[in-house]
Design a protein around this motif. Structure first.
Motif, mmCIF file in Angstrom:
data_model
loop_
_atom_site.group_PDB
_atom_site.id
_atom_site.type_symbol
_atom_site.label_atom_id
_atom_site.label_comp_id
_atom_site.label_asym_id
_atom_site.label_seq_id
_atom_site.Cartn_x
_atom_site.Cartn_y
_atom_site.Cartn_z
ATOM 1 N N HIS A 204 40.905 77.180 61.573
ATOM 2 C CA HIS A 204 40.283 78.374 62.683
ATOM 3 C C HIS A 204 38.802 77.827 62.881
ATOM 4 O O HIS A 204 38.305 77.879 64.132
ATOM 5 N N LEU A 205 38.331 77.587 61.605
ATOM 6 C CA LEU A 205 36.540 77.311 61.661
ATOM 7 C C LEU A 205 36.455 75.936 62.625
ATOM 8 O O LEU A 205 35.838 76.066 63.550
ATOM 9 N N ILE A 206 37.185 74.954 62.339
ATOM 10 C CA ILE A 206 37.046 73.629 62.789
ATOM 11 C C ILE A 206 37.463 74.020 64.452
ATOM 12 O O ILE A 206 36.743 73.418 65.207
ATOM 13 N N SER A 207 38.471 74.422 64.814
ATOM 14 C CA SER A 207 38.864 74.604 66.120
ATOM 15 C C SER A 207 37.514 75.289 66.854
ATOM 16 O O SER A 207 37.436 74.750 68.138
ATOM 17 N N ASN A 208 37.313 76.438 66.270
ATOM 18 C CA ASN A 208 36.293 77.028 67.051
ATOM 19 C C ASN A 208 34.886 76.085 67.302
ATOM 20 O O ASN A 208 34.146 76.382 68.069
ATOM 21 N N LEU A 209 34.633 75.666 65.958
ATOM 22 C CA LEU A 209 33.164 74.854 66.018
ATOM 23 C C LEU A 209 33.280 73.712 66.955
ATOM 24 O O LEU A 209 32.400 73.283 67.497
ATOM 25 N N GLY B 289 23.835 73.167 65.416
ATOM 26 C CA GLY B 289 23.798 72.747 64.090
ATOM 27 C C GLY B 289 23.477 74.035 63.506
ATOM 28 O O GLY B 289 24.174 74.038 62.290
ATOM 29 N N PHE B 290 22.681 74.835 63.616
ATOM 30 C CA PHE B 290 22.430 76.037 63.063
ATOM 31 C C PHE B 290 23.768 76.834 62.802
ATOM 32 O O PHE B 290 24.074 77.446 61.662
ATOM 33 N N VAL B 291 24.390 76.973 63.796
ATOM 34 C CA VAL B 291 25.508 77.932 63.951
ATOM 35 C C VAL B 291 26.795 77.197 63.283
ATOM 36 O O VAL B 291 27.426 77.822 62.477
ATOM 37 N N PHE B 292 26.791 75.896 63.266
ATOM 38 C CA PHE B 292 27.657 74.910 62.544
ATOM 39 C C PHE B 292 27.552 75.276 61.006
ATOM 40 O O PHE B 292 28.416 75.635 60.256
ATOM 41 N N VAL B 293 26.227 75.140 60.497
ATOM 42 C CA VAL B 293 25.898 75.220 59.286
ATOM 43 C C VAL B 293 26.072 76.663 58.564
ATOM 44 O O VAL B 293 26.675 77.033 57.617
ATOM 45 N N LEU B 294 25.776 77.635 59.640
ATOM 46 C CA LEU B 294 25.740 79.227 58.980
ATOM 47 C C LEU B 294 27.457 79.179 58.914
ATOM 48 O O LEU B 294 27.870 79.941 58.107
ATOM 49 N N CYS B 295 28.306 79.078 59.798
ATOM 50 C CA CYS B 295 29.605 79.231 59.833
ATOM 51 C C CYS B 295 30.204 78.799 58.548
ATOM 52 O O CYS B 295 31.171 79.142 57.823
ATOM 53 N N ILE B 296 30.004 77.364 58.294
ATOM 54 C CA ILE B 296 30.511 76.682 57.195
ATOM 55 C C ILE B 296 30.150 77.204 56.007
ATOM 56 O O ILE B 296 30.908 77.371 54.980
ATOM 57 N N LEU B 297 28.920 77.573 55.841
ATOM 58 C CA LEU B 297 28.492 78.248 54.396
ATOM 59 C C LEU B 297 28.896 79.803 54.206
ATOM 60 O O LEU B 297 29.658 79.929 53.195
#
Length: 190
Positions: free
Chosen positions: A61-66, A13-21
């Motif tokens: 790109h972001l969604i496929s990686n996440l 979750g932390f990595v998700f939030v960080l990447c999205i922000l």
């Protein structure tokens, strides 16, 4: 839900939030953060060693990686959050250094080096440790993510196959080391 599952989900979750922000800020800045990507052998862009996994070129790109990251990180996290953090950091460090030393002169961005590290870790760990659990996980990973092997080929100039390659090498090294250590610990306990 088990404690180790909760810890793995927190890290994911932390990595998700960080990447999205970071991606939202990058969009608001017109892509200016991509200048903090990893530019091989350029001392002026040394920050890319740390920043590049969290930068992405587009939402797809972001969604496929996440999505891949979430599944593979959760599977690694089944061995505990310390193991997940170790494989994450090893994959991050070795993929960053490998790309910086040997990558094409181009900006490299994205979480895929770490994703490939998690993938290779799970496969190598299953191969070396050979428990029923690790083999089942390895088979599942190969079934759903076996096509990732094509990511090692320099097919498209906008895809950092170098990140994939060095991430996978890092993950395989981690998988080999942890499997040997876990086997030795198992034999000691006996």
């Amino acid at each position: 839900m088990k404690h180790k599952d909760k810890d793995a989900i927190k890290l994911i979750g932390f990595v998700f939030v960080l990447c999205i922000l970071v991606h939202i800020v990058n969009i608001l800045l017109g892509g200016a953060l991509n200048d903090y990507g990893l530019l091989p052998r350029h001392i002026t862009h040394i920050t890319g060693l740390v920043a590049y996994p969290f930068l992405h070129g587009s939402w797809s790109h972001l969604i496929s990686n996440l999505l891949s990251f979430a599944v593979l990180a959760y599977l690694v996290g089944r061995s505990g959050s310390a193991r997940l953090i170790a494989v994450f950091v090893i994959s991050w460090a070795i993929s960053s250094i490998g790309v910086w030393l040997f990558g094409r002169i181009s900006y490299h961005i994205g979480l895929s080096g770490i994703v490939y590290g998690l993938w290779a870790y799970l496969l190598m760990y299953a191969l070396m440790y050979r428990s029923i659990k690790s083999i089942v996980i390895g088979v599942i990973v190969m079934f759903f993510y076996g096509s990732m092997v094509w990511g090692f080929l320099p097919v498209h100039q906008w895809i950092s196959f170098e990140s994939h390659l060095f991430g996978a090498l890092a993950g395989a090294l981690a998988g080999y080391s942890f499997a040997k250590r876990d086997k030795a610990k198992e034999l000691e306990m006996g």
